[in-house]
Design a protein around this motif. Structure first.
Motif, PDB file in Angstrom:
ATOM      1  N   LEU A 156      31.207 -24.190  64.025  1.00  0.00           N
ATOM      2  CA  LEU A 156      32.021 -23.306  63.192  1.00  0.00           C
ATOM      3  C   LEU A 156      31.165 -22.232  62.524  1.00  0.00           C
ATOM      4  O   LEU A 156      29.940 -22.382  62.402  1.00  0.00           O
ATOM      5  CB  LEU A 156      32.753 -24.126  62.126  1.00  0.00           C
ATOM      6  CG  LEU A 156      33.746 -25.185  62.648  1.00  0.00           C
ATOM      7  CD1 LEU A 156      34.394 -25.913  61.472  1.00  0.00           C
ATOM      8  CD2 LEU A 156      34.796 -24.557  63.541  1.00  0.00           C
ATOM      9  N   PRO A 157      31.790 -21.130  62.058  1.00  0.00           N
ATOM     10  CA  PRO A 157      31.036 -20.039  61.423  1.00  0.00           C
ATOM     11  C   PRO A 157      30.229 -20.452  60.195  1.00  0.00           C
ATOM     12  O   PRO A 157      29.228 -19.811  59.865  1.00  0.00           O
ATOM     13  CB  PRO A 157      32.136 -19.034  61.040  1.00  0.00           C
ATOM     14  CG  PRO A 157      33.236 -19.285  62.022  1.00  0.00           C
ATOM     15  CD  PRO A 157      33.217 -20.766  62.255  1.00  0.00           C
ATOM     16  N   ASP A 158      30.653 -21.520  59.493  1.00  0.00           N
ATOM     17  CA  ASP A 158      29.905 -21.965  58.305  1.00  0.00           C
ATOM     18  C   ASP A 158      28.803 -22.958  58.669  1.00  0.00           C
ATOM     19  O   ASP A 158      28.265 -23.647  57.803  1.00  0.00           O
ATOM     20  CB  ASP A 158      30.851 -22.566  57.264  1.00  0.00           C
ATOM     21  CG  ASP A 158      31.542 -23.834  57.763  1.00  0.00           C
ATOM     22  OD1 ASP A 158      31.362 -24.187  58.948  1.00  0.00           O
ATOM     23  OD2 ASP A 158      32.264 -24.462  56.973  1.00  0.00           O
ATOM     24  N   ASN A 159      28.491 -23.041  59.986  1.00  0.00           N
ATOM     25  CA  ASN A 159      27.411 -23.890  60.522  1.00  0.00           C
ATOM     26  C   ASN A 159      27.731 -25.378  60.533  1.00  0.00           C
ATOM     27  O   ASN A 159      26.835 -26.198  60.779  1.00  0.00           O
ATOM     28  CB  ASN A 159      26.087 -23.645  59.777  1.00  0.00           C
ATOM     29  CG  ASN A 159      25.552 -22.257  60.028  1.00  0.00           C
ATOM     30  OD1 ASN A 159      25.757 -21.699  61.107  1.00  0.00           O
ATOM     31  ND2 ASN A 159      24.888 -21.682  59.042  1.00  0.00           N
ATOM     32  N   THR A 160      28.983 -25.746  60.287  1.00  0.00           N
ATOM     33  CA  THR A 160      29.358 -27.140  60.463  1.00  0.00           C
ATOM     34  C   THR A 160      29.750 -27.389  61.919  1.00  0.00           C
ATOM     35  O   THR A 160      30.075 -26.457  62.665  1.00  0.00           O
ATOM     36  CB  THR A 160      30.545 -27.529  59.545  1.00  0.00           C
ATOM     37  OG1 THR A 160      31.666 -26.697  59.868  1.00  0.00           O
ATOM     38  CG2 THR A 160      30.179 -27.368  58.085  1.00  0.00           C
ATOM     39  N   LEU A 161      29.726 -28.654  62.306  1.00  0.00           N
ATOM     40  CA  LEU A 161      30.124 -29.061  63.647  1.00  0.00           C
ATOM     41  C   LEU A 161      31.494 -29.717  63.543  1.00  0.00           C
ATOM     42  O   LEU A 161      31.690 -30.648  62.764  1.00  0.00           O
ATOM     43  CB  LEU A 161      29.112 -30.055  64.221  1.00  0.00           C
ATOM     44  CG  LEU A 161      29.409 -30.597  65.614  1.00  0.00           C
ATOM     45  CD1 LEU A 161      29.250 -29.496  66.655  1.00  0.00           C
ATOM     46  CD2 LEU A 161      28.483 -31.768  65.942  1.00  0.00           C
TER      47      LEU A 161
END
Length: 230
Positions: free
Chosen positions: A153-158
């Motif tokens: 995701l754009p917020d660097n979460t998977l």
């Protein structure tokens, strides 16, 4: 304490000047040490005379040094300028870069999800300048494509939509200072728990000495441990 050493050597009063560095990328908090030898020496940072806090000092009649702990503001072009008794003036320049991190802070390295639910695995990365984050599993990069069930995701979460048993395993959050070969990686474990199905069968036999049979069948992942209490 790791030090950065910039050594400027001059051979003869009007020899060619050169700066030799061990590296040009300095971690915040490390020491910057710059040596300049020969002639009447002045130091400049981005074309301006250095400030007093830069700790410029004279080592002897022919040498000067600039010494301080690196901060993000120390990324600059440094100039060593020499004025010789003959009237000749020469200078040499070296550009230094500074960085901080990457750091994963309090990112959790273990997550459990129930099969069929949506799993979100954060990767909290900080650093300066900007940090680029990539997710990997089995050395394969995980896509940012919005159509993928497992995606970055754009917020660097998977995000793992509709978690399956085969999603269990080790994932790697790969953080890199943008445009530089400065990398850190964090391994994160994902465990998938299956839905549990219970079947209880009770068998009663009448008689003076009554026998009672209880049968408990449980299916699920991981394999559960069954205990009986009275």
């Amino acid at each position: 304490m790791v030090s950065l050493l910039l050594l400027l050597l001059l051979q003869g009063t009007e020899a060619k000047m050169d700066i030799i560095t061990s590296k040009q990328d300095v971690l915040v908090g490390q020491e910057i040490l710059m040596l300049c030898q020969k002639g009447d020496i002045t130091w400049q940072k981005d074309g301006e005379d250095t400030e007093e806090e830069e700790k410029v000092s004279t080592m002897d009649e022919t040498s000067s040094k600039l010494h301080k702990k690196a901060t993000m503001q120390d990324a600059a072009k440094y100039t060593c300028r020499c004025d010789f008794d003959s009237g000749h003036q020469d200078e040499v320049q070296k550009t230094l870069s500074t960085y901080e991190g990457p750091s994963f802070g309090g990112t959790s390295t273990y997550h459990e999800f129930l099969e069929g639910t949506d799993g979100v695995v954060p990767c909290q990365v900080t650093g300066q300048p900007a940090v680029d984050v990539h997710w990997f599993r089995d050395r394969q990069e995980i896509s940012t494509n919005a159509g993928r069930r497992v995606r970055h995701l754009p917020d660097n979460t998977l995000l793992i939509q509709g978690v399956r048993r085969e999603d269990a395993g080790t994932y790697t959050c790969h953080a890199e200072i943008r445009g530089r070969p400065i990398v850190k990686q964090l391994a994160i474990s994902v465990v998938v728990n299956g839905q549990y199905l219970f079947h209880i069968k009770i068998q009663l036999m009448a008689g003076p000495e009554t026998n009672v049979t209880f049968l408990c069948l449980v299916a699920g992942h991981p394999q559960p441990n069954i205990t009986w209490t009275m």
